[in-house]
Design an enzyme around this catalytic site. Structure first.
Site, mmCIF file in Angstrom:
data_model
loop_
_atom_site.group_PDB
_atom_site.id
_atom_site.type_symbol
_atom_site.label_atom_id
_atom_site.label_comp_id
_atom_site.label_asym_id
_atom_site.label_seq_id
_atom_site.Cartn_x
_atom_site.Cartn_y
_atom_site.Cartn_z
ATOM 1 N N HIS A 1 19.351 57.833 48.326
ATOM 2 C CA HIS A 1 19.423 56.497 47.728
ATOM 3 C C HIS A 1 20.856 56.147 47.346
ATOM 4 C CE1 HIS A 1 15.369 58.160 46.819
ATOM 5 N NE2 HIS A 1 14.978 56.953 47.194
ATOM 6 N N ASP B 1 16.971 64.713 49.010
ATOM 7 C CA ASP B 1 15.894 63.811 49.444
ATOM 8 C C ASP B 1 16.170 63.187 50.814
ATOM 9 O OD1 ASP B 1 17.939 62.372 48.258
ATOM 10 O OD2 ASP B 1 16.652 61.244 46.882
ATOM 11 N N ASP C 1 23.107 61.575 48.294
ATOM 12 C CA ASP C 1 21.681 61.401 48.022
ATOM 13 C C ASP C 1 21.117 60.363 49.002
ATOM 14 O OD1 ASP C 1 19.554 61.776 45.540
ATOM 15 O OD2 ASP C 1 19.420 59.764 46.423
ATOM 16 N N HIS D 1 21.812 56.396 39.494
ATOM 17 C CA HIS D 1 21.343 55.004 39.373
ATOM 18 C C HIS D 1 21.647 54.402 38.007
ATOM 19 C CE1 HIS D 1 19.379 55.230 43.233
ATOM 20 N NE2 HIS D 1 18.631 56.247 42.851
#
Ligand code: OKP
Ligand code: ZN
Length: 334
Positions: free
Chosen positions: A192, A279, A190, A154
């Site tokens: 996200h 995740d 991931d 991120h």
């Protein structure tokens, strides 16, 4: 497979985060790394490649901010972690003034990424793990694993966010290019979207960025990762987003993955970098996919079947009980 991990990565230790409007314990805990390290097998501390590979990706003013933020936060009379609370909508004028509160907003994209004492030191050694893993594969090993924590995908060239400070996978990819590779691909699995990685390579034609992630219409980071984001300029077509709905199980996940893998293969990279997050697991406390432990071996095998030299970089995964096993399943395929 060589695994890189440095105990100093655990020094970064924020006390709490703002999660869906409540203060909670920090999900991205140092225990995550300890759990993975305790399961995947023996790890090596990385050599020190210096600040060069980090500065090849991140803006000098941002690195200066990261190194000095905690001292300045304390000087402003604050106890506890440094967290931004005001943001310059999209981009205000390039104002420059030294107020730490203002700079926390300027250099961040969210309020869930506090800076704690030793965040810089932890992030520095974390990035060294990614460079060391790239170095290992560039030297002829088929694969290597950077046990990164905090995650990196991120973080952009000049901003932190989503528990990330330095973009480990981008640093490793850029290092490979600076060591003479001409084309690399980054696959982000991931839960996200890897907005920081996308931003960093948005205009670059020699770095293919492909990401499978929760649809940003429902999930963090919301403002990136939509299917129509494809890169610009030289990078037009070199960003590929595969948003998937909440509840996604292995079958639809795998069919999106096979599309991404075909594109990666067609781009003929010399090196593959994988942003791996666990995740996507059904029991992950902050995520909403339905992957099971055995699915990580399947995904790993699909990716490894490309036969490319591969650098695997750890991103998210927050179910401490399953994190080590899920990561081990994935790595086993390589
Ligand atoms: C980092 B990585 C809303 C807060 C969202 C940020 C999530 C960052 C995930 N519940 N917190 O991609 O695993
Ligand atoms: Zn994640």
């Amino acid at each position: 497979m060589q695994i890189f991990f440095d105990d100093r990565q655990c020094l970064h230790n924020p006390a709490r985060e703002l999660h869906n409007g409540d203060w909670t314990d920090y999900y991205e805990s140092a225990d995550r790394a300890r759990k993975i390290a305790g399961t995947v097998g023996a790890a090596t501390a990385p050599a020190d490649f210096g600040e060069g590979p980090i500065a090849a990706v991140h803006a000098p003013e941002y690195l200066h901010f990261l190194k000095t933020a905690m001292t300045r936060w304390r000087e402003a009379g604050r106890s506890g972690d440094a967290i931004g609370y005001v943001w310059p909508i999209v981009r205000r004028r390039a104002l420059e003034f030294g107020r730490i509160d203002a700079e926390l907003g300027q250099y961040s994209m969210d309020a869930s990424t506090p800076i704690s004492d030793s965040t810089w030191e932890a992030a520095y050694w974390n990035a060294q793990c990614a460079v060391a893993a790239a170095h290992t594969v560039l030297s002829g090993e088929k694969s290597a694993f950077a046990l990164c924590r905090p995650p990196g995908h991120h973080a952009g060239r000049d901003y932190l966010g989503g528990y990330c400070y330095l973009n480990n996978v981008a640093i490793a990819a850029q290092h490979a290019l600076d060591q003479g590779r001409s084309r690399v691909a980054i696959l982000d699995v991931d839960y996200h979207h890897g907005n920081g990685t996308q931003d960093i390579f948005w205009r670059r034609g020699n770095v293919l960025f492909a990401s499978l992630h929760a649809d940003p219409r429902t999930d963090f980071p919301f403002y990136w990762g939509h299917a129509d984001e494809r890169g610009e300029g030289d990078g037009a077509g070199a960003t590929l987003n595969y948003p998937l709905p909440r509840g996604t199980t292995i079958e639809p996940y795998r069919s999106a993955l096979s599309q991404a893998l075909k594109k990666i293969e067609a781009s003929a990279p010399e090196l593959l970098l994988v942003s791996f997050g666990a995740d996507t697991f059904a029991l992950d406390p902050i995520s909403h996919f339905e992957l099971q432990r055995e699915d990580y071996a399947v995904i790993g095998r699909d990716i490894a079947a490309l036969g490319l030299p591969s650098v695997i970089v750890m991103e998210g995964g927050y179910d401490l009980d399953a994190l080590g096993d899920n990561t081990t399943e994935f790595l086993g395929a390589f």
